[in-house]
Design a protein around this motif. Sequence first.
Motif, PDB file in Angstrom:
ATOM      1  N   GLN A 188      23.121   2.058 -10.864  1.00 38.54           N
ATOM      2  CA  GLN A 188      23.498   2.540 -12.189  1.00 38.54           C
ATOM      3  C   GLN A 188      22.463   3.530 -12.723  1.00 38.54           C
ATOM      4  N   CYS A 189      21.200   3.208 -12.528  1.00 40.91           N
ATOM      5  CA  CYS A 189      20.137   4.099 -12.985  1.00 40.91           C
ATOM      6  C   CYS A 189      20.185   5.427 -12.231  1.00 40.91           C
ATOM      7  N   LEU A 190      20.442   5.353 -10.941  1.00 36.38           N
ATOM      8  CA  LEU A 190      20.574   6.568 -10.127  1.00 36.38           C
ATOM      9  C   LEU A 190      21.752   7.407 -10.611  1.00 36.38           C
ATOM     10  N   ALA A 191      22.877   6.748 -10.910  1.00 37.68           N
ATOM     11  CA  ALA A 191      24.050   7.461 -11.425  1.00 37.68           C
ATOM     12  C   ALA A 191      23.749   8.097 -12.776  1.00 37.68           C
ATOM     13  N   LYS A 192      22.976   7.406 -13.593  1.00 42.09           N
ATOM     14  CA  LYS A 192      22.608   7.935 -14.901  1.00 42.09           C
ATOM     15  C   LYS A 192      21.810   9.234 -14.762  1.00 42.09           C
ATOM     16  N   TYR A 193      20.903   9.264 -13.792  1.00 41.62           N
ATOM     17  CA  TYR A 193      20.107  10.480 -13.582  1.00 41.62           C
ATOM     18  C   TYR A 193      21.003  11.695 -13.319  1.00 41.62           C
ATOM     19  N   ALA A 194      22.137  11.470 -12.663  1.00 49.32           N
ATOM     20  CA  ALA A 194      23.050  12.569 -12.348  1.00 49.32           C
ATOM     21  C   ALA A 194      23.988  12.890 -13.511  1.00 49.32           C
ATOM     22  N   ILE A 195      24.443  11.855 -14.230  1.00 53.87           N
ATOM     23  CA  ILE A 195      25.425  12.041 -15.297  1.00 53.87           C
ATOM     24  C   ILE A 195      24.794  12.599 -16.571  1.00 53.87           C
ATOM     25  N   GLU A 196      23.633  12.099 -16.898  1.00 55.80           N
ATOM     26  CA  GLU A 196      23.011  12.402 -18.192  1.00 55.80           C
ATOM     27  C   GLU A 196      22.859  13.894 -18.492  1.00 55.80           C
ATOM     28  N   LEU A 222      23.320  16.188  -4.964  1.00 53.63           N
ATOM     29  CA  LEU A 222      21.941  16.309  -4.486  1.00 53.63           C
ATOM     30  C   LEU A 222      21.047  15.252  -5.130  1.00 53.63           C
ATOM     31  N   ILE A 223      21.264  14.980  -6.414  1.00 56.10           N
ATOM     32  CA  ILE A 223      20.485  13.934  -7.097  1.00 56.10           C
ATOM     33  C   ILE A 223      20.757  12.582  -6.462  1.00 56.10           C
ATOM     34  N   LEU A 224      22.027  12.333  -6.170  1.00 56.51           N
ATOM     35  CA  LEU A 224      22.409  11.057  -5.563  1.00 56.51           C
ATOM     36  C   LEU A 224      21.755  10.899  -4.187  1.00 56.51           C
ATOM     37  N   LYS A 225      21.555  12.013  -3.488  1.00 55.48           N
ATOM     38  CA  LYS A 225      20.956  11.970  -2.144  1.00 55.48           C
ATOM     39  C   LYS A 225      19.431  12.125  -2.167  1.00 55.48           C
ATOM     40  N   SER A 226      18.876  12.357  -3.345  1.00 56.46           N
ATOM     41  CA  SER A 226      17.444  12.626  -3.460  1.00 56.46           C
ATOM     42  C   SER A 226      16.617  11.350  -3.329  1.00 56.46           C
ATOM     43  N   SER A 227      15.644  11.350  -2.430  1.00 53.93           N
ATOM     44  CA  SER A 227      14.752  10.193  -2.301  1.00 53.93           C
ATOM     45  C   SER A 227      13.912  10.024  -3.555  1.00 53.93           C
ATOM     46  N   SER A 228      13.561  11.119  -4.211  1.00 50.26           N
ATOM     47  CA  SER A 228      12.795  11.033  -5.466  1.00 50.26           C
ATOM     48  C   SER A 228      13.573  10.247  -6.511  1.00 50.26           C
ATOM     49  N   GLU A 244       0.821  -1.203   0.000  1.00 45.11           N
ATOM     50  CA  GLU A 244       0.000   0.000   0.000  1.00 45.11           C
ATOM     51  C   GLU A 244       0.863   1.263   0.000  1.00 45.11           C
ATOM     52  N   SER A 245       1.970   1.222   0.736  1.00 45.46           N
ATOM     53  CA  SER A 245       2.861   2.385   0.797  1.00 45.46           C
ATOM     54  C   SER A 245       3.498   2.659  -0.562  1.00 45.46           C
ATOM     55  N   TRP A 246       3.935   1.589  -1.242  1.00 44.78           N
ATOM     56  CA  TRP A 246       4.581   1.752  -2.549  1.00 44.78           C
ATOM     57  C   TRP A 246       3.603   2.321  -3.572  1.00 44.78           C
ATOM     58  N   LYS A 247       2.391   1.821  -3.576  1.00 48.58           N
ATOM     59  CA  LYS A 247       1.399   2.254  -4.566  1.00 48.58           C
ATOM     60  C   LYS A 247       0.968   3.702  -4.372  1.00 48.58           C
ATOM     61  N   THR A 248       1.072   4.191  -3.149  1.00 45.42           N
ATOM     62  CA  THR A 248       0.613   5.560  -2.874  1.00 45.42           C
ATOM     63  C   THR A 248       1.747   6.587  -2.920  1.00 45.42           C
ATOM     64  N   LEU A 249       2.940   6.164  -3.298  1.00 48.29           N
ATOM     65  CA  LEU A 249       4.048   7.121  -3.404  1.00 48.29           C
ATOM     66  C   LEU A 249       3.741   8.152  -4.499  1.00 48.29           C
ATOM     67  N   PRO A 250       4.134   9.426  -4.300  1.00 48.17           N
ATOM     68  CA  PRO A 250       3.808  10.497  -5.269  1.00 48.17           C
ATOM     69  C   PRO A 250       4.760  10.495  -6.475  1.00 48.17           C
ATOM     70  N   TRP A 251       4.539   9.587  -7.409  1.00 50.23           N
ATOM     71  CA  TRP A 251       5.465   9.411  -8.524  1.00 50.23           C
ATOM     72  C   TRP A 251       5.583  10.656  -9.402  1.00 50.23           C
ATOM     73  N   LYS A 252       4.472  11.342  -9.640  1.00 52.69           N
ATOM     74  CA  LYS A 252       4.531  12.553 -10.470  1.00 52.69           C
ATOM     75  C   LYS A 252       5.379  13.629  -9.798  1.00 52.69           C
ATOM     76  N   LYS A 253       5.232  13.751  -8.494  1.00 50.80           N
ATOM     77  CA  LYS A 253       6.053  14.721  -7.759  1.00 50.80           C
ATOM     78  C   LYS A 253       7.531  14.324  -7.817  1.00 50.80           C
ATOM     79  N   PHE A 254       7.807  13.029  -7.686  1.00 52.01           N
ATOM     80  CA  PHE A 254       9.185  12.555  -7.782  1.00 52.01           C
ATOM     81  C   PHE A 254       9.800  12.957  -9.118  1.00 52.01           C
ATOM     82  N   ARG A 255       9.050  12.748 -10.213  1.00 49.17           N
ATOM     83  CA  ARG A 255       9.575  13.085 -11.545  1.00 49.17           C
ATOM     84  C   ARG A 255       9.818  14.582 -11.684  1.00 49.17           C
TER      85      ARG A 255
END
Length: 250
Positions: A133-141, A49-55, A10-21
């Motif tokens: 790797q995906c998290l690193a990509k978000y910062a490198i890209e 900051l991206i690496l430390k971001s929960s989003s 239930e917690s995973w499904k209710t996470l604010p994905w649009k806000k994260f993006r």
Amino acid sequence: MIRHSYEASESWKTLPWKKFRRDLFRLQKRVFKAVQAGNKRKAMFLQRLILKSSSARFLAIRQVTQLNAGKKTAGIDGIKSLDFAGRFDLEDLLRKSSGNWKHQGLREIPIPKKDGTTSRMLKIPTIADRAWQCLAKYAIEPAHEATFHAHSYGFRPGRSAHDAQKLLFLNLCSTRDGINKRVIELDIEKCFDRISHTTIMDNLIAPRGIKIGIFRCLKAGTSPEFSEQGTPQGGVGALRGAWWYCLGQL
């Protein structure tokens, strides 16, 4: 840490994905603008900051465990998927270790080539490594997007072969001036198998924590014969794009 499966679901499904993006995209835009302005120091601060971001962490885990085509592929640890509680546990691990990530070994799968006589080795990271790797990509890209040529289309977000086809058509059609029109096709043999690790690390725009993780990733996937060359072919495609970004700096 959430352990009860129903509560985790239930917690995973209710996470604010649009806000994260939105939050992640806002940081990525700032990285892009900082590199574009020549302020790499600010860019690397924002990458941390991206690496430390929960989003960013939750989006990376969602990408690896739910959206990617290879989401059910196991790594060397044999784990094919994560339940909801496992995803929260992985987010907690990324939060604690993303700045000093220790890459595990790779599961090797031989893939036959079209000639029928040779094969290439697909090297699959674990789910946790793919998430990092995906998290690193978000910062490198976004940092390297700011340095790329406007008409480069390989391994870039929002671009495809169709964009390259359109550019070729517009420049080679009969309404364009010039009689010496031609297309040059180049195939760099074993490009990713022989790319230098030193070249990648020297050209990578990233803070120390990301560079350490990427260096360990490179060493985990190399052949014993060429310990200073080559990149692993597998995972989420995130770091393969990073290798391409580094080649684009040459």
